[in-house]
Design a protein around this motif. Structure first.
Motif, short mmCIF file in Angstrom:
data_model
loop_
_atom_site.label_atom_id
_atom_site.label_comp_id
_atom_site.label_asym_id
_atom_site.label_seq_id
_atom_site.Cartn_x
_atom_site.Cartn_y
_atom_site.Cartn_z
N LEU A 82 -9.22 -3.37 -10.18
CA LEU A 82 -9.05 -1.99 -9.73
C LEU A 82 -10.39 -1.27 -9.52
O LEU A 82 -10.41 -0.12 -9.08
CB LEU A 82 -8.19 -1.21 -10.73
N ARG A 137 3.78 1.42 9.58
CA ARG A 137 4.44 2.67 9.21
C ARG A 137 5.70 2.49 8.36
O ARG A 137 5.87 3.21 7.37
CB ARG A 137 4.78 3.47 10.47
N PHE A 139 6.74 -0.34 6.63
CA PHE A 139 6.52 -1.10 5.39
C PHE A 139 5.13 -0.89 4.80
O PHE A 139 4.81 -1.44 3.75
CB PHE A 139 6.79 -2.59 5.65
N SER A 140 4.28 -0.15 5.50
CA SER A 140 2.96 0.25 4.97
C SER A 140 2.06 -0.92 4.58
O SER A 140 1.20 -0.78 3.71
CB SER A 140 3.13 1.17 3.75
N SER A 143 -1.80 -0.62 4.30
CA SER A 143 -2.45 0.11 3.20
C SER A 143 -3.16 -0.84 2.23
O SER A 143 -4.14 -0.46 1.60
CB SER A 143 -1.43 0.94 2.42
N ARG A 190 1.61 -7.36 -7.10
CA ARG A 190 1.37 -5.91 -6.98
C ARG A 190 1.94 -5.34 -5.68
O ARG A 190 1.74 -4.17 -5.37
CB ARG A 190 -0.14 -5.62 -7.02
N PRO A 192 4.96 -4.25 -3.03
CA PRO A 192 6.35 -3.80 -3.11
C PRO A 192 7.30 -4.89 -2.63
O PRO A 192 6.95 -5.71 -1.80
CB PRO A 192 6.42 -2.61 -2.15
N ARG A 193 8.50 -4.86 -3.19
CA ARG A 193 9.56 -5.78 -2.77
C ARG A 193 10.26 -5.14 -1.58
O ARG A 193 10.58 -3.95 -1.61
CB ARG A 193 10.52 -5.95 -3.95
N TYR A 194 10.47 -5.92 -0.51
CA TYR A 194 11.16 -5.39 0.67
C TYR A 194 12.48 -6.11 0.85
O TYR A 194 12.64 -7.25 0.44
CB TYR A 194 10.30 -5.57 1.92
N TYR B 54 0.70 -0.85 -10.04
CA TYR B 54 1.08 -0.61 -8.64
C TYR B 54 0.33 0.57 -8.01
O TYR B 54 -0.31 0.42 -6.97
CB TYR B 54 2.59 -0.34 -8.54
N GLN B 57 -3.77 1.05 -7.22
CA GLN B 57 -4.43 0.36 -6.10
C GLN B 57 -4.90 1.38 -5.06
O GLN B 57 -5.94 1.21 -4.44
CB GLN B 57 -3.45 -0.62 -5.42
N CYS B 58 -4.11 2.41 -4.86
CA CYS B 58 -4.48 3.46 -3.89
C CYS B 58 -4.85 4.78 -4.58
O CYS B 58 -5.79 5.45 -4.17
CB CYS B 58 -3.32 3.72 -2.92
N LEU B 73 -7.83 3.91 4.25
CA LEU B 73 -6.58 4.50 4.75
C LEU B 73 -6.87 5.67 5.68
O LEU B 73 -7.82 6.41 5.48
CB LEU B 73 -5.72 4.97 3.57
N LEU B 103 6.98 8.44 4.38
CA LEU B 103 7.65 8.95 5.59
C LEU B 103 8.95 9.67 5.27
O LEU B 103 9.34 10.59 5.97
CB LEU B 103 7.94 7.79 6.55
N PRO B 109 2.73 7.58 6.21
CA PRO B 109 3.40 6.28 6.10
C PRO B 109 2.61 5.27 5.28
O PRO B 109 3.10 4.17 5.02
CB PRO B 109 3.52 5.82 7.55
N CYS B 110 1.41 5.65 4.85
CA CYS B 110 0.59 4.73 4.04
C CYS B 110 1.27 4.41 2.71
O CYS B 110 1.07 3.36 2.12
CB CYS B 110 -0.78 5.33 3.74
N MET B 111 2.06 5.35 2.23
CA MET B 111 2.74 5.17 0.93
C MET B 111 4.02 4.37 1.16
O MET B 111 4.96 4.83 1.82
CB MET B 111 3.06 6.56 0.36
N PRO B 112 4.08 3.13 0.62
CA PRO B 112 5.28 2.32 0.84
C PRO B 112 6.44 2.75 -0.06
O PRO B 112 6.27 3.53 -0.99
CB PRO B 112 4.81 0.91 0.46
N ALA B 113 7.60 2.23 0.25
CA ALA B 113 8.79 2.49 -0.57
C ALA B 113 8.81 1.50 -1.74
O ALA B 113 8.65 0.30 -1.55
CB ALA B 113 10.05 2.30 0.28
N TRP B 114 9.02 2.05 -2.93
CA TRP B 114 9.03 1.20 -4.13
C TRP B 114 10.43 1.03 -4.71
O TRP B 114 10.61 0.50 -5.81
CB TRP B 114 8.09 1.78 -5.20
N HIS B 116 12.83 -0.94 -4.06
CA HIS B 116 13.33 -2.29 -4.32
C HIS B 116 12.49 -3.01 -5.37
O HIS B 116 12.73 -4.18 -5.68
CB HIS B 116 13.34 -3.12 -3.03
N THR B 117 11.46 -2.32 -5.85
CA THR B 117 10.55 -2.92 -6.83
C THR B 117 10.77 -2.30 -8.21
O THR B 117 10.78 -2.99 -9.23
CB THR B 117 9.09 -2.69 -6.40
#
Lengths: 217, 139
Positions: A82, A137, A139-140, A143, A190, A192-194, B54, B57-58, B73, B103, B109-114, B116-117
């Motif tokens: 990190l 956009r 799924f990012s 980044s 680390r 995300p799961r899609y 998680y 990282q950003c 970014l 979004l 949109p840089c921030m993903p969806a978590w 499913h995690t």
């Protein structure tokens, strides 16, 4: 009967070659950083117990001769991960031609069953634009992964492995399997799961396979 | 006749249905809150580890928006220690941003969806941790 004879003969032919390289990974102490079979619990470098399903042999051999940086911030479990890139991080060892060849052969024998089959046909221009949009956009991915934009310029984050040369490094089926069931490969990454629908999954893998360093402008 | 069936095929007979006033946003929230457990969420050591694994990282190890991906970014990651912006967001909005991505709440949109995690309890706990970092609450 004839087929059986060929099968048995080819087995005998293949056996000495496999045995000749057995232990090259051990000799070079690769297991001190990498996991080489699924039963090992701890590892500090990329998991290689499925290397034969993941990598392309030409790339692997070239990498072993002269390493390149795939993960600018180091492996995800590095204590300094990190904190970002560090000049103190030792580079991956390089090996002479013969050793690199032997290591590649042994690594390519480490496989796990595939779940997805991805055509090697490139995406159309329209499909590519659509998936690139989703890559950045929806799924990012951008980044955390370095990639190539439509102008052929490198851009993106560094916490994930670089995808700039993914099309030469990875196997399309593995990319799809990784996106679909990452738990097959790692208990905790680390990323995300899609949950992509099957068509998107395949197109995503094909998009990643179009990312090649020769396309850098 | 066929056209009439096709046009109204998936709907109901509007004239036969009594007029019902749609609920207000407030009424919807009261009836089915987006995050029923959120107020009960606790920040635990596990929450902090999840953030470090998680989010950092950003957003950086201390939540200052200076993680290792930050300078690459197009939109800088949110600084979670700054109250000015975060107090303008509700807990539900923060929860949705984590679960469905930037979004989904009209942000980058840089921030993903978590979603499913991380499960909803973990996300609710992260929302509370962000509140701890900014030392703020929704206004």
């Amino acid at each position: 009967m004839k087929n059986l004879a060929i099968f048995i003969f080819s087995g005998f032919f293949f056996l000495p070659s496999t045995l000749a390289n057995a232990g090259v990974l051990k000799d070079k102490n690769c297991g001190s950083c990498h996991r080489l079979n699924a039963t090992e619990k701890s590892f500090t470098g990329p998991d290689l117990h499925y290397a034969g399903s993941k990598f392309q042999p030409e790339w692997l051999s070239a990498f072993l001769k002269r390493g390149e940086v795939i993960r600018p911030a180091g492996f995800i479990t590095d204590p300094g991960f990190l904190k970002g890139p560090s000049e103190n991080r030792p580079p991956h060892p390089s090996f002479p031609e013969e050793e690199a060849h032997a290591l590649t052969e042994e690594l390519m024998s480490l496989k796990i069953p595939r779940q997805t089959s991805v055509t090697s046909e490139p995406l159309s221009k329209g499909q590519r634009a659509k998936i690139k949009y989703q890559f950045e956009r929806t799924f990012s991915c951008i980044s955390c992964h370095q990639s190539l934009n439509l102008a052929g310029k490198v851009r993106g984050g560094i916490s994930g492995p670089s995808l700039v040369n993914a099309g030469n490094r990875l196997q399309a089926d593995w990319v799809a399997d990784w996106l679909n069931t990452p738990e097959t490969y790692t208990s905790k990454g680390r990323m995300p799961r899609y949950k992509m629908d099957p068509a998107t999954l395949i197109q995503f893998a094909r998009f990643v396979m179009m990312l090649k360093k020769e396309n850098i402008k | 006749m066929l056209l009439t069936i096709l046009v109204t095929g998936c709907g109901e007979n509007e004239q036969a249905r009594p007029a019902i006033k749609p609920p207000t946003q407030q009424e919807v929230k009261q009836a089915s809150p987006l995050v029923p457990q959120q107020k009960l969420a606790q920040v635990t050591e596990n929450t902090r580890q999840t953030y470090q694994w998680y989010c950092a990282q950003c957003h950086g190890m201390k939540g200052k928006g200076d993680g290792i991906n930050a300078k690459f970014l197009t939109v800088p990651p949110r600084n979670h220690t700054k109250a000015e912006y975060l107090e303008t967001r509700t807990d539900e909005q923060l929860f949705e941003a984590i679960k469905f991505g930037g979004l989904s709440v009209g942000r980058a949109p840089c921030m993903p969806a978590w979603g499913h995690t991380l499960n909803e309890d973990a996300i609710a706990s992260l929302v509370q941790y962000i509140r701890e970092l900014c030392q703020c609450e929704a206004l």
